[in-house]
Design an enzyme around this catalytic site. Structure first.
Site, PDB file in Angstrom:
ATOM      1  N   TYR A   1      35.267  41.074  31.941  1.00  0.00           N
ATOM      2  CA  TYR A   1      35.495  41.066  33.394  1.00  0.00           C
ATOM      3  C   TYR A   1      35.726  42.497  33.892  1.00  0.00           C
ATOM      4  O   TYR A   1      35.142  42.920  34.900  1.00  0.00           O
ATOM      5  CB  TYR A   1      36.708  40.184  33.692  1.00  0.00           C
ATOM      6  CG  TYR A   1      37.196  40.197  35.114  1.00  0.00           C
ATOM      7  CD1 TYR A   1      36.610  39.388  36.078  1.00  0.00           C
ATOM      8  CD2 TYR A   1      38.280  41.000  35.503  1.00  0.00           C
ATOM      9  CE1 TYR A   1      37.083  39.377  37.388  1.00  0.00           C
ATOM     10  CE2 TYR A   1      38.756  40.993  36.798  1.00  0.00           C
ATOM     11  CZ  TYR A   1      38.157  40.177  37.743  1.00  0.00           C
ATOM     12  OH  TYR A   1      38.619  40.166  39.039  1.00  0.00           O
TER      13      TYR A   1
ATOM     14  N   LYS B 258      33.576  44.582  36.668  1.00  0.00           N
ATOM     15  CA  LYS B 258      34.147  45.069  37.934  1.00  0.00           C
ATOM     16  C   LYS B 258      34.025  46.590  38.038  1.00  0.00           C
ATOM     17  O   LYS B 258      33.818  47.131  39.122  1.00  0.00           O
ATOM     18  CB  LYS B 258      35.602  44.622  38.066  1.00  0.00           C
ATOM     19  CG  LYS B 258      35.767  43.123  38.300  1.00  0.00           C
ATOM     20  CD  LYS B 258      35.213  42.688  39.653  1.00  0.00           C
ATOM     21  CE  LYS B 258      35.456  41.210  39.926  1.00  0.00           C
ATOM     22  NZ  LYS B 258      34.953  40.765  41.232  1.00  0.00           N
TER      23      LYS B 258
HETATM   24  N1  LIG Z   1      42.841  36.184  41.871  1.00  0.00           N
HETATM   25  C1  LIG Z   1      43.052  37.443  41.507  1.00  0.00           C
HETATM   26  O1  LIG Z   1      44.153  37.802  41.034  1.00  0.00           O
HETATM   27  C2  LIG Z   1      41.975  38.473  41.658  1.00  0.00           C
HETATM   28  C3  LIG Z   1      42.297  39.798  41.309  1.00  0.00           C
HETATM   29  C4  LIG Z   1      41.321  40.778  41.410  1.00  0.00           C
HETATM   30  C5  LIG Z   1      40.059  40.445  41.886  1.00  0.00           C
HETATM   31  N2  LIG Z   1      39.768  39.157  42.230  1.00  0.00           N
HETATM   32  C6  LIG Z   1      38.418  38.879  42.701  1.00  0.00           C
HETATM   33  O2  LIG Z   1      38.425  38.167  43.919  1.00  0.00           O
HETATM   34  C7  LIG Z   1      37.293  37.310  43.973  1.00  0.00           C
HETATM   35  C8  LIG Z   1      37.743  35.890  44.267  1.00  0.00           C
HETATM   36  O3  LIG Z   1      38.614  35.486  43.226  1.00  0.00           O
HETATM   37  P1  LIG Z   1      39.561  34.204  43.314  1.00  0.00           P
HETATM   38  O4  LIG Z   1      40.862  34.609  42.774  1.00  0.00           O
HETATM   39  O5  LIG Z   1      39.472  33.585  44.667  1.00  0.00           O
HETATM   40  O6  LIG Z   1      38.852  33.283  42.210  1.00  0.00           O
HETATM   41  P2  LIG Z   1      38.693  31.708  42.106  1.00  0.00           P
HETATM   42  O7  LIG Z   1      39.812  31.016  42.782  1.00  0.00           O
HETATM   43  O8  LIG Z   1      38.449  31.462  40.663  1.00  0.00           O
HETATM   44  O9  LIG Z   1      37.350  31.418  42.947  1.00  0.00           O
HETATM   45  C9  LIG Z   1      36.154  31.969  42.507  1.00  0.00           C
HETATM   46  C10 LIG Z   1      35.104  31.669  43.535  1.00  0.00           C
HETATM   47  O10 LIG Z   1      33.867  32.250  43.093  1.00  0.00           O
HETATM   48  C11 LIG Z   1      32.888  31.227  43.075  1.00  0.00           C
HETATM   49  N3  LIG Z   1      31.847  31.455  42.089  1.00  0.00           N
HETATM   50  C12 LIG Z   1      31.956  31.600  40.743  1.00  0.00           C
HETATM   51  N4  LIG Z   1      30.741  31.763  40.192  1.00  0.00           N
HETATM   52  C13 LIG Z   1      29.848  31.724  41.219  1.00  0.00           C
HETATM   53  C14 LIG Z   1      28.438  31.834  41.306  1.00  0.00           C
HETATM   54  N5  LIG Z   1      27.665  31.999  40.215  1.00  0.00           N
HETATM   55  N6  LIG Z   1      27.855  31.756  42.530  1.00  0.00           N
HETATM   56  C15 LIG Z   1      28.603  31.574  43.630  1.00  0.00           C
HETATM   57  N7  LIG Z   1      29.931  31.433  43.625  1.00  0.00           N
HETATM   58  C16 LIG Z   1      30.543  31.514  42.412  1.00  0.00           C
HETATM   59  C17 LIG Z   1      33.663  29.954  42.799  1.00  0.00           C
HETATM   60  O11 LIG Z   1      32.873  28.821  43.154  1.00  0.00           O
HETATM   61  P3  LIG Z   1      33.009  27.396  42.381  1.00  0.00           P
HETATM   62  O12 LIG Z   1      34.145  26.677  43.032  1.00  0.00           O
HETATM   63  O13 LIG Z   1      31.683  26.756  42.580  1.00  0.00           O
HETATM   64  O14 LIG Z   1      33.296  27.715  40.929  1.00  0.00           O
HETATM   65  C18 LIG Z   1      34.865  30.169  43.699  1.00  0.00           C
HETATM   66  O15 LIG Z   1      34.546  29.897  45.028  1.00  0.00           O
HETATM   67  C19 LIG Z   1      36.573  37.449  42.625  1.00  0.00           C
HETATM   68  O16 LIG Z   1      35.517  38.359  42.742  1.00  0.00           O
HETATM   69  C20 LIG Z   1      37.671  38.004  41.728  1.00  0.00           C
HETATM   70  O17 LIG Z   1      37.138  38.738  40.649  1.00  0.00           O
HETATM   71  C21 LIG Z   1      40.700  38.167  42.129  1.00  0.00           C
END
Ligand SMILES: NC(=O)c1ccc[n+]([C@@H]2O[C@H](COP(=O)([O-])OP(=O)(O)OC[C@H]3O[C@@H](n4cnc5c(N)ncnc54)[C@H](OP(=O)(O)O)[C@@H]3O)[C@@H](O)[C@H]2O)c1
Length: 242
Positions: A139, A143
């Site tokens: 990951y 990123k």
């Molecule tokens: N949460 C954190 O602490 C954190 C920290 C740093 C960065 N981020 C970044 O923020 C972003 C959102 O994260 P989150 O925490 O909201 O994660 P999350 O709750 O796991 O949600 C991930 C989202 O991405 C979608 N997704 C995954 N694979 C996909 C694909 N192939 N095509 C289209 N959609 C896809 C999922 O859809 P489905 O429901 O269909 O699986 C879901 O809507 C990500 O890029 C993550 O790396 C998050």
């Protein structure tokens, strides 16, 4: 850029930070929010248009781009985080497919619309783009690569009036960090931080308490200085998909 009266596309919009961004964009008066999801999505607000969009599917990306006539802001939010130890190249490939080639292909597909509107691209990255988190190294690599891509696109598109923003998210309370017992910010507060940063014109956005703690150091550091220095080498013809 102020989000009021703007047209926004958010990938991964059905849950977590993506869903919070949809709601925050609506609260700030967005004219239309295209919510990219892999499954069905229901939203009572008439300004939301669901869009079938798996970011690893070239055909779905093409269809989505054909459906949309105008776009001001693209938010590449969809992402996956897999626990690994770099022993399995397939985990790295899957991470790169979603977190690097996903935003790469989605961005290229919508670039003509964004150039027309002199719009903005917002890439949801992570503090792990700046330093690897060894529980999720694949990951972190994806990123870091997506951040480097963000920097190149920023240099390429400056002359086209398109701004390109990196969002360095810290730990946010979503499915992605479930079971990871550390202080986390809410997705709603992170979404506010993202749009506040965009409104202030910040190219690097630090939207939560953990990320804000490194913002000043990043902005005055040697890597940022080198990015500015190297940006001068961007050829004018770059990033032109037409
Ligand atoms: N949460 C954190 O602490 C954190 C920290 C740093 C960065 N981020 C970044 O923020 C972003 C959102 O994260 P989150 O925490 O909201 O994660 P999350 O709750 O796991 O949600 C991930 C989202 O991405 C979608 N997704 C995954 N694979 C996909 C694909 N192939 N095509 C289209 N959609 C896809 C999922 O859809 P489905 O429901 O269909 O699986 C879901 O809507 C990500 O890029 C993550 O790396 C998050």
């Amino acid at each position: 850029m102020n989000i009021a009266k703007k047209t926004v596309l958010i990938t991964g919009a059905n849950r977590g930070i993506g869903l919070a961004l949809v709601n925050e964009a609506l609260r700030r008066g967005a004219k239309r929010v295209y919510a990219g999801t892999r499954g069905a999505l229901e939203n009572a607000d008439k300004r939301v248009t669901p869009l079938t969009l798996d970011v690893t599917s070239v055909s779905q990306i093409r269809r989505a781009a054909d459906e949309i006539g105008a776009l001001d802001v693209l938010i590449n939010n969809a992402g996956i985080a897999l626990y690994d130890d770099l022993s399995d190249s397939e985990v790295l490939e899957r991470s790169l497919a979603v977190n690097l080639f996903g935003p790469f292909n989605v961005t290229r597909a919508f670039l003509p619309l964004l150039k027309r509107s002199k719009g903005a691209i917002v890439n949801n990255l992570s503090l792990a783009a700046l330093a690897p988190l060894p529980i999720i190294p694949a990951y972190s690599i994806s990123k870091a690569a997506a951040f480097n891509m963000t920097q190149s696109l920023r240099a390429f598109l400056a002359g086209h009036g398109v701004t390109v923003h990196a969002v360095f998210l810290g730990p946010i309370d979503t499915d992605m960090t479930r079971g990871f017992e550390i202080p986390k910010a809410s997705p709603e507060s992170a979404a506010i931080g993202v749009f506040d940063g965009l409104e202030k014109g910040e190219e690097d956005i630090f939207p939560d308490p953990a990320s804000r703690s490194v913002a000043d150091g990043w902005r005055t550091g040697v890597a940022k200085a080198l990015e500015r220095e190297f940006a001068a080498f961007a050829p004018e013809s770059a990033a032109n998909p037409e």
